[in-house]
Design a protein around this motif. Structure first.
Motif, PDB file in Angstrom:
ATOM      1  N   MET A   1      38.906  41.174  40.337  1.00  0.00           N
ATOM      2  CA  MET A   1      37.570  41.008  40.865  1.00  0.00           C
ATOM      3  C   MET A   1      36.835  39.993  39.992  1.00  0.00           C
ATOM      4  O   MET A   1      36.922  40.036  38.773  1.00  0.00           O
ATOM      5  CB  MET A   1      36.864  42.364  40.835  1.00  0.00           C
ATOM      6  CG  MET A   1      35.705  42.473  41.772  1.00  0.00           C
ATOM      7  SD  MET A   1      35.046  44.158  41.871  1.00  0.00           S
ATOM      8  CE  MET A   1      36.242  44.943  42.914  1.00  0.00           C
TER       9      MET A   1
ATOM     10  N   LEU B   1      31.518  41.514  40.481  1.00  0.00           N
ATOM     11  CA  LEU B   1      31.104  42.615  39.609  1.00  0.00           C
ATOM     12  C   LEU B   1      29.582  42.636  39.428  1.00  0.00           C
ATOM     13  O   LEU B   1      28.974  43.713  39.404  1.00  0.00           O
ATOM     14  CB  LEU B   1      31.799  42.530  38.255  1.00  0.00           C
ATOM     15  CG  LEU B   1      33.279  42.891  38.239  1.00  0.00           C
ATOM     16  CD1 LEU B   1      33.884  42.644  36.860  1.00  0.00           C
ATOM     17  CD2 LEU B   1      33.496  44.333  38.660  1.00  0.00           C
TER      18      LEU B   1
ATOM     19  N   TYR C   1      36.907  56.610  37.620  1.00  0.00           N
ATOM     20  CA  TYR C   1      38.150  55.878  37.414  1.00  0.00           C
ATOM     21  C   TYR C   1      39.232  56.799  36.853  1.00  0.00           C
ATOM     22  O   TYR C   1      40.364  56.798  37.324  1.00  0.00           O
ATOM     23  CB  TYR C   1      37.881  54.718  36.462  1.00  0.00           C
ATOM     24  CG  TYR C   1      39.045  53.801  36.225  1.00  0.00           C
ATOM     25  CD1 TYR C   1      39.320  52.759  37.099  1.00  0.00           C
ATOM     26  CD2 TYR C   1      39.859  53.958  35.112  1.00  0.00           C
ATOM     27  CE1 TYR C   1      40.381  51.905  36.873  1.00  0.00           C
ATOM     28  CE2 TYR C   1      40.920  53.109  34.872  1.00  0.00           C
ATOM     29  CZ  TYR C   1      41.176  52.087  35.758  1.00  0.00           C
ATOM     30  OH  TYR C   1      42.229  51.235  35.530  1.00  0.00           O
TER      31      TYR C   1
ATOM     32  N   PHE D   1      37.594  51.313  41.860  1.00  0.00           N
ATOM     33  CA  PHE D   1      38.163  50.455  40.820  1.00  0.00           C
ATOM     34  C   PHE D   1      39.580  50.894  40.461  1.00  0.00           C
ATOM     35  O   PHE D   1      40.454  50.061  40.240  1.00  0.00           O
ATOM     36  CB  PHE D   1      37.291  50.454  39.565  1.00  0.00           C
ATOM     37  CG  PHE D   1      36.002  49.681  39.693  1.00  0.00           C
ATOM     38  CD1 PHE D   1      35.839  48.674  40.619  1.00  0.00           C
ATOM     39  CD2 PHE D   1      34.935  49.974  38.855  1.00  0.00           C
ATOM     40  CE1 PHE D   1      34.650  47.966  40.721  1.00  0.00           C
ATOM     41  CE2 PHE D   1      33.744  49.269  38.942  1.00  0.00           C
ATOM     42  CZ  PHE D   1      33.602  48.268  39.882  1.00  0.00           C
TER      43      PHE D   1
ATOM     44  N   LEU E   1      41.946  49.772  43.134  1.00  0.00           N
ATOM     45  CA  LEU E   1      42.135  48.322  43.109  1.00  0.00           C
ATOM     46  C   LEU E   1      42.816  47.845  41.830  1.00  0.00           C
ATOM     47  O   LEU E   1      43.025  46.653  41.650  1.00  0.00           O
ATOM     48  CB  LEU E   1      40.787  47.610  43.259  1.00  0.00           C
ATOM     49  CG  LEU E   1      40.052  47.823  44.573  1.00  0.00           C
ATOM     50  CD1 LEU E   1      38.664  47.194  44.509  1.00  0.00           C
ATOM     51  CD2 LEU E   1      40.855  47.243  45.731  1.00  0.00           C
ATOM     52  N   ASN E   2      43.110  48.792  40.928  1.00  0.00           N
ATOM     53  CA  ASN E   2      43.706  48.444  39.642  1.00  0.00           C
ATOM     54  C   ASN E   2      42.818  47.478  38.854  1.00  0.00           C
ATOM     55  O   ASN E   2      43.300  46.588  38.163  1.00  0.00           O
ATOM     56  CB  ASN E   2      45.098  47.857  39.838  1.00  0.00           C
ATOM     57  CG  ASN E   2      46.138  48.615  39.070  1.00  0.00           C
ATOM     58  OD1 ASN E   2      45.828  49.598  38.405  1.00  0.00           O
ATOM     59  ND2 ASN E   2      47.371  48.159  39.165  1.00  0.00           N
ATOM     60  N   GLU E   3      41.522  47.663  38.973  1.00  0.00           N
ATOM     61  CA  GLU E   3      40.536  46.818  38.294  1.00  0.00           C
ATOM     62  C   GLU E   3      40.497  47.152  36.808  1.00  0.00           C
ATOM     63  O   GLU E   3      40.663  48.308  36.416  1.00  0.00           O
ATOM     64  CB  GLU E   3      39.154  47.051  38.922  1.00  0.00           C
ATOM     65  CG  GLU E   3      38.061  46.183  38.390  1.00  0.00           C
ATOM     66  CD  GLU E   3      38.284  44.706  38.684  1.00  0.00           C
ATOM     67  OE1 GLU E   3      37.952  43.898  37.812  1.00  0.00           O
ATOM     68  OE2 GLU E   3      38.800  44.375  39.755  1.00  0.00           O
ATOM     69  N   ASN E   4      40.280  46.130  35.981  1.00  0.00           N
ATOM     70  CA  ASN E   4      40.090  46.347  34.551  1.00  0.00           C
ATOM     71  C   ASN E   4      38.731  47.020  34.375  1.00  0.00           C
ATOM     72  O   ASN E   4      37.689  46.408  34.586  1.00  0.00           O
ATOM     73  CB  ASN E   4      40.166  45.021  33.799  1.00  0.00           C
ATOM     74  CG  ASN E   4      40.165  45.216  32.301  1.00  0.00           C
ATOM     75  OD1 ASN E   4      39.913  46.307  31.794  1.00  0.00           O
ATOM     76  ND2 ASN E   4      40.460  44.143  31.589  1.00  0.00           N
TER      77      ASN E   4
ATOM     78  N   ALA F   1      34.170  45.947  33.928  1.00  0.00           N
ATOM     79  CA  ALA F   1      33.406  46.406  35.091  1.00  0.00           C
ATOM     80  C   ALA F   1      32.268  47.330  34.671  1.00  0.00           C
ATOM     81  O   ALA F   1      31.113  47.122  35.049  1.00  0.00           O
ATOM     82  CB  ALA F   1      34.335  47.112  36.087  1.00  0.00           C
TER      83      ALA F   1
END
Length: 188
Positions: free
Chosen positions: A1, A6, A55, A125, A128-131, A135
């Motif tokens: 992302m 963000l 998360y 998140f 989506l495997n977001e860091n 974020a």
């Protein structure tokens, strides 16, 4: 992302906190920089913590809380809004202390009520495997800044129109709760 995405999410999540911060500023007789930072800290911290919790707890917990999150926000915002409206009509002595409106318990309830939706963002998140560290950092900082500014903006209007502003602030909180509930029940 991307950072832009963000930032957009952070601004969107912080709008409830900003509105409540304006209400907090409305009720302040004298505004100190510490007031802005206290409100900003509570809202910024909770807006960052809730996606982090979401998360790590994952989709299973989120499914349970998402079914009632709108009710929780509605009840908490309704109680605080009704209290503000009641206080708008109560007679206050000029020397009355304002510390209670920024007290620990009061601010925890408001911060929690305005950040419940961020829990689901945290689950998103995770999907989506977001860091998560950047974020939640961006969400927390943006919410802190907007909330601190909201207190200042609210105070600019509240000094002159305290009772009307407190009534309006309470009404806004109640309406925000109704809006959250209506969205949660898919009415709007």
């Amino acid at each position: 992302m991307s950072i832009i995405e963000l930032l957009a999410i952070a601004v969107g999540l912080s709008m409830d906190a900003f509105a409540v911060s304006v209400c907090k500023g409305l009720s302040r007789k004298k505004l100190k920089f510490a007031d802005m930072y206290i409100v900003g800290f509570y809202f910024g911290f909770f807006q960052a913590a809730m996606p982090l919790i979401g998360y790590y707890l994952g989709i299973q917990f989120s499914k349970r809380i998402m079914s009632v999150d709108h009710w929780i926000a509605f009840i908490l915002l309704g109680i605080i809004g009704a209290k503000m409206i009641t206080e708008a009509f109560a007679s206050h002595s000029p020397d009355e202390e304002e510390n209670d409106s920024l007290g620990f318990h009061h601010m925890i309830v408001l911060a929690l009520a305005t950040s419940i939706d961020a829990l689901a963002v945290g689950v998103t998140f995770a999907c989506l495997n977001e860091n998560i560290v950047p974020a939640v950092s961006i969400i927390g900082i943006v919410t802190f800044l907007l909330s601190a500014a909201g207190v200042r903006i609210g105070h600019s209007f509240g000094v002159r129109y305290k009772a009307k502003a407190e009534f309006a602030g309470g009404l806004i909180l109640i309406l925000m709760g109704v809006k959250i509930l209506a969205e949660g029940l898919n009415i709007i």
